[in-house]
Every structure is written in C-alpha cells, then in structure tokens.
Design a protein around this motif. Structure first.
Motif: not given
Ligand SMILES: Cc1cc2nc3c(=O)[nH]c(=O)nc-3n(C[C@H](O)[C@H](O)[C@H](O)COP(=O)(O)OP(=O)(O)OC[C@H]3O[C@@H](n4cnc5c(N)ncnc54)[C@H](O)[C@@H]3O)c2cc1C
Length: 434
Positions: A10, A34, A43, A51, A99, A152
């Motif tokens: 992510g 992933d 994303l 968006h 995430g 959300v």
């Molecule tokens: C509905 C929604 C709308 C949003 N809209 C916006 C917006 O308009 N603008 C904005 O700035 N932000 C927005 N956000 C926030 C943004 O998406 C997050 O800040 C960001 O994606 C978080 O990043 P991350 O990498 O921590 O987690 P994630 O994006 O959740 O990435 C985590 C990754 O880990 C993988 N994973 C999970 N478990 C495992 C495992 N056991 N083994 C291997 N891989 C695994 C998942 O498949 C995923 O690809 C939104 C969030 C949501 C939920």
C-alpha cells in the motif's frame, strides 16, 4: 547489502521503500510482499473511484514498483504463505505495512441481518476488490442508512446517489457500474452522532455532495442552530467553520424535488437495526440532543452501512494491541516484551491506526526510515524468494505479472472509452498474466 522486507504494497509500504532508497548511499534491496496480486493497497481499493486526482498518486508509487532495487511478490500472505520467522531470518530488517483491513462494529442489535453491509465491505464491492462477497442485490434498496461522520461515510453515500453518467470515467468494474445504473436508491440517510461543528469531513468531500446531478441534500434547519460552545469552537477551526458554512447553505435551500436525496440526521445514534424475515427493514435511533424539524421516527431502510472506522487485524507471531487494532510500536520500532524488537518496524495504518491522508503515510515512512538508518542493521544476502515460495506451492505474482494485469485493465477500459476498467475477480486478475 541491506535487504529489507516490506509487508504490504500500500502507500505506506511503497513510500517506505522509496524513502529508504533516497535516504542512503548504502546498497539496498527491497522485497515488497502483498497478499493481493496488485500493489497500492487502499489507494486502489479504498480511495473512491471518482477521486481521479488522488488515484493519480499511483503513478509515483508505480515508479517505486519499477525500481530495479525493488522486487514485488504479490499473492503472498504473511501468516499463510510466509511466517514472521521466515522474514526475520532472511532480511536485515522487516517493515510491517499491512494496513487495517477490518472494521469497527456499531455494537447494536441487528448488525448481522442481511442488508447490513459494513463500509469496508461496501467499499470493497464498488472498488472491485477480489474478496468482496457483496452482489448487485445490495442496490435493490430504495432507502439506505449510512452511519458515520468521516470521509468514508461521505464516499459511500456519494457513490450510492451519484449518476452513472458521472461515474463513467472511473475504473469501476463493469458489473458494479451496471448494478449502480439499475440501482433503486432514492434516499440515503446519514446518521451523525454529534453536530455539524464536530464532523470529521474534509470540506472538499462535503462540497461534492452539493454538486451532484439529481440529488437534493436535506438538513433540518434546526440542526444548524449551534450551541454557543460549538459556535465559539469554529473560530479556532477553519475546516469546521467552512463545513458549517456549506451545510448552512444547504439547510436554507428549497428542495428541488430531485429523484434522489441525501438526508443528514445530526445528534442521532442508531440503537437497533430491525429486520423482517432476517432482512433489514428499519433503523431505530436515539436523539442525543433534540433538533427542531428533524424526524425521530425509525427510518425505513433495506440497506445499512456502518462506517465508523477501519480496524487492524492481528497476524500470528506479531504484537497487537486489541484496543486500538494496531501493532505495538514506538516511533515505528516494533515492541516485544516492552523493548524494541531488533530489525522489526511498522508503518502506515497498522502502526498508527486508520487516520490521515495518503501523504501522512509518506511522512510516517520518512520517520521510520530515519529510525532504521540510526539502528545498526546487519547486512543480508537477497534470497531467491520467487523460487522458494513457488517450491512451497505459492502462486507468486511478480512485477512482470502485475504489469500484464495493469495492461489488461487499461485495454479493457480503452474498449469502453475509459482510461481503465478494473478486473474484479481472483480468476480474472491471475488469468491476465497470460
Ligand atoms: C474508503 C477509503 C477512502 C479513502 N480516501 C482517501 C482519499 O480520498 N484521500 C486520501 O488521502 N486518503 C484516503 N484514504 C486513506 C488512505 O487510503 C490510507 O491512508 C492508506 O491507504 C493507508 O496506507 P497503508 O499502506 O498503511 O495501508 P493499505 O493501503 O491498507 O495497504 C496495506 C496493504 O497490505 C496488504 N496486506 C494486508 N494483510 C497482509 C498480509 N497478511 N500479508 C501480506 N500483505 C497484506 C493489503 O493487501 C494492502 O495492499 C481512504 C481510505 C479509505 C479506507
């Protein structure tokens, strides 16, 4: 060579990789794992499909995936295909960036009725996530209730009422677009526990609601009579002030008789979801404060979407705080038995909880990289992950495979005059590798 395993492709995981490569002259190799066959996390499967500017943040993240020092291993799940020990043994350091994939519950009766769909799952459906279990039947509802006061909740409400013409340019999978085109939705009720001065919406997201074709936004005028404390709080909070101005303008509008309505209910909490024959029929609510002109009767609805927050899930072998749904860490250093666990770090939503914008993950990644480089990480030789995982029976999706999936989605979109149409099943995603 510093070899780093990043779990989760992510925004947090990919920013971590790019910030690390930019921050040091040391030779670095980053393996990004992933569980999905696709990178970009929320994303791709969270940020709303309409968006488009936000979605474009995928372009720099793709450059990280393409970097020759980075390898992508999709369809590999930590806890299923790979253990924590596997990674700790093989790498200089492991960064957990997986995430928050579950959701907070409302904790009221009826949450298990057919027709109650948590926002996490509803978002997965319209985003074309291959794990979704939701079907087109979900939009046979004429009346829906969305519970929550964050962006959300607004995304979910907007996608429900937005015309398909306005969604045409997005990457929404064709079956979802067809379902939305046939949707019976007329009214979407948004239940907000507190008042207009306390909502967590960003003004840009809120404003979009007032600009939708064929949609009236309904707010009881009494809801905008703020108590003196709330009114005073606006002086120090520009976002809240603009939000209230926007909502005041809506409250004073005369409804146009549009075919769809977004109806805000402030100071309102759901107390029970009632069903008939196991299917959602209405939501019973409690007024936390009386609001002049706002209905307090149970709300007839066939669809209820709780949107009160994403929540991290535990992974075997990793410390987890079940109150916050995060991995126990201090400044990104994972904590085991009250001390820093050497070579283990956490970043993004699993480290901080589900808050902030995409860019917040970048500043988070920068700080974690600083901590990593300050610690004396040992060298480690890259392992032949693809070969070893394949030998274990894991169907690894490599960067080259992802590029083929990407090209297949672009080609599918081109056929329909769009930039991309997402493939929404495991079969179609894995099949696109040729
Ligand atoms: C509905 C929604 C709308 C949003 N809209 C916006 C917006 O308009 N603008 C904005 O700035 N932000 C927005 N956000 C926030 C943004 O998406 C997050 O800040 C960001 O994606 C978080 O990043 P991350 O990498 O921590 O987690 P994630 O994006 O959740 O990435 C985590 C990754 O880990 C993988 N994973 C999970 N478990 C495992 C495992 N056991 N083994 C291997 N891989 C695994 C998942 O498949 C995923 O690809 C939104 C969030 C949501 C939920």
């Amino acid at each position: 060579v510093l070899t780093i395993a990043v779990v989760g492709a992510g925004p947090a995981g990919l920013y971590l990789a790019s910030e690390l490569m930019a921050a040091t002259d040391l030779e670095v190799r980053v393996d990004v794992y992933d569980r999905l066959p696709t990178p970009f996390g929320l994303l791709r499967y969270g940020v709303a499909p309409d968006h488009l500017k936000m979605k474009a943040l995928g372009i720099p993240l793709q450059r990280t995936v393409d970097d020759e020092r980075v390898r992508f291993f999709g369809n590999v799940e930590l806890g299923r295909d790979l253990s924590v020990e596997d990674l700790r043994e093989r790498y200089s350091a492991v960064v957990y960036c997986y995430g928050a994939s579950s959701d907070r519950k409302l904790g009221i009766a009826g949450e298990d009725l057919v027709g109650t769909v948590p926002a996490t799952e509803f978002v997965r459906w319209y985003s074309g996530h291959p794990d979704t279990v939701t079907t087109a039947a979900v939009v046979a509802a004429e009346s829906a209730v969305v519970v929550g006061a964050g962006n959300v909740a607004l995304d979910v409400a907007r996608i429900l009422v937005k015309s398909v013409t306005e969604l045409q340019e997005t990457d929404i999978p064709q079956p979802v677009l067809d379902a939305l085109a046939a949707s019976a939705i007329r009214d979407v009720h948004i239940l907000v526990r507190r008042g207009p001065a306390q909502v967590k919406f960003t003004t840009k997201e809120l404003r979009e609601l007032g600009e939708l074709d064929g949609v009236d936004v309904v707010i009881a005028p009494g809801a905008m009579d703020l108590d003196p404390e709330s009114e005073a709080s606006l002086e120090d909070d520009r976002v809240a002030k603009r939000n209230v101005e926007e909502m005041r303008a809506w409250a004073s509008r005369t409804p146009t008789g549009a075919p769809r309505r977004l109806i805000f209910h402030f100071w309102t909490s759901p107390t029970a979801i009632e069903g008939e024959d196991g299917v959602v029929a209405r939501v019973v609510t409690d007024a936390n404060r009386p609001v002049a002109g706002q209905d307090t009767e149970p709300i007839d609805a066939q669809l209820v979407i709780p949107s009160v927050g994403y929540f991290g899930v535990p992974v075997p072998g990793l410390p987890y705080d079940d109150a916050s749904g995060t991995m126990t860490n201090v400044e990104g250093r994972v904590q085991r038995d009250g001390a820093d666990a050497p070579g283990e770090y956490a970043c993004g939503w699993i480290a901080r909880g589900p808050s902030g914008v995409i860019g917040t993950n970048r500043s988070n990644a920068k700080r974690v990289v600083e901590a990593m480089l300050a610690d004396d990480l040992p060298d480690a030789e890259p392992w032949d992950a693809a070969a070893e995982l394949t030998a274990r029976g894991v169907d690894v999706v490599t960067r080259e495979h992802w590029n083929l999936i990407d090209a297949a989605e672009i080609a599918l979109g081109g056929g329909a005059g769009r930039a991309r149409t997402k493939l929404e099943t495991w079969e179609s995603l894995l099949g696109a590798r040729g």
